[in-house]
Design an enzyme around this catalytic site. Structure first.
Site, PDB file in Angstrom:
ATOM      1  N   LYS A 156       7.192   2.301   2.362  1.00 22.99           N
ATOM      2  CA  LYS A 156       8.042   3.449   1.991  1.00 22.99           C
ATOM      3  C   LYS A 156       9.511   3.158   2.299  1.00 22.99           C
ATOM      4  CE  LYS A 156       4.494   6.980   2.584  1.00 22.99           C
ATOM      5  NZ  LYS A 156       3.992   8.068   3.436  1.00 22.99           N
TER       6      LYS A 156
ATOM      7  N   ILE B  39       0.866  -1.168   0.000  1.00 24.87           N
ATOM      8  CA  ILE B  39       0.000   0.000   0.000  1.00 24.87           C
ATOM      9  C   ILE B  39       0.906   1.223   0.000  1.00 24.87           C
ATOM     10  CG2 ILE B  39      -1.752   1.269   1.308  1.00 24.87           C
ATOM     11  CD1 ILE B  39      -2.677  -1.486   2.388  1.00 24.87           C
TER      12      ILE B  39
ATOM     13  N   ASN C 133       0.859   4.316   0.928  1.00 25.35           N
ATOM     14  CA  ASN C 133       1.104   5.206   2.055  1.00 25.35           C
ATOM     15  C   ASN C 133       1.559   4.489   3.325  1.00 25.35           C
ATOM     16  OD1 ASN C 133      -1.298   3.995   2.697  1.00 25.35           O
ATOM     17  ND2 ASN C 133      -2.424   5.874   3.120  1.00 25.35           N
ATOM     18  N   CYS C 134       1.881   3.207   3.238  1.00 26.69           N
ATOM     19  CA  CYS C 134       2.364   2.436   4.391  1.00 26.69           C
ATOM     20  C   CYS C 134       3.822   2.803   4.673  1.00 26.69           C
ATOM     21  CB  CYS C 134       2.239   0.951   4.081  1.00 26.69           C
ATOM     22  SG  CYS C 134       3.050  -0.128   5.268  1.00 26.69           S
ATOM     23  N   ASP C 135       4.134   3.101   5.925  1.00 24.96           N
ATOM     24  CA  ASP C 135       5.499   3.494   6.291  1.00 24.96           C
ATOM     25  C   ASP C 135       6.521   2.390   6.004  1.00 24.96           C
ATOM     26  OD1 ASP C 135       4.761   6.028   7.092  1.00 24.96           O
ATOM     27  OD2 ASP C 135       4.555   5.468   9.203  1.00 24.96           O
TER      28      ASP C 135
END
Length: 117
Positions: free
Chosen positions: A15, A8, A10-12
Site C-alpha cells: 500500500k 498482495i 492488503n499488504c501495508d
C-alpha cells in the site's frame, strides 16, 4: 515501458509503495500474486537476478508457522517451491521495471530507480 508491481493487495508495504508511485504520477500495473498466482519461470528469473534469499520473506507469519523440517536445509529449489505453494512467502512488493527489479519498498530507492522515467 510498463512497470508492474507484484504483491498482495492488503499488504501495508505494498500500500505504501502504491501510494508513493501514484503520488509521483508513475503509471504501473498491479499483479496480486496471492489471487492471480505466480509462475515458476518468473520466480526463478527473479531468484537468478536478486537471489532467493532476498525474495524469501523469513520474517512473515507464513514462513514462521512452517514446521521446522521445512525451514531446514533451504536452498534455491526448496525456497522457490515454498514460495510457489504459498505466495505470501515472497517478500513484497517486487517492482518490475523491465530492465531490473526492486524488492521491498524504500522511497529513496524508488526515487533513484524511477528518476527520468
Amino acid at each position: 515501458m510498463t512497470i508492474t508491481m507484484y504483491g498482495i493487495k492488503n499488504c501495508d508495504t505494498v500500500k505504501k509503495a502504491r501510494t508513493w508511485l501514484e503520488g509521483h504520477g508513475i503509471a504501473y500495473d498491479f499483479h496480486d500474486y496471492k489471487t492471480a498466482g505466480l509462475d515458476r519461470k518468473r520466480l526463478e528469473g527473479w531468484a537468478g537476478e536478486l537471489g532467493w534469499e532476498t525474495l524469501l520473506n523469513r520474517a512473515g507469519t507464513t514462513f514462521r508457522k512452517l514446521p521446522d523440517a521445512e525451514k531446514q536445509d533451504l536452498d534455491e529449489g526448496k525456497a522457490i517451491d515454498l514460495m510457489l505453494a504459498q505466495p505470501s512467502m515472497v517478500k513484497r512488493p517486487v517492482l518490475d521495471l523491465g530492465d531490473k527489479r526492486l524488492v521491498g519498498f524504500k522511497p529513496e530507492l524508488y526515487g533513484q530507480a524511477l528518476s527520468g522515467r
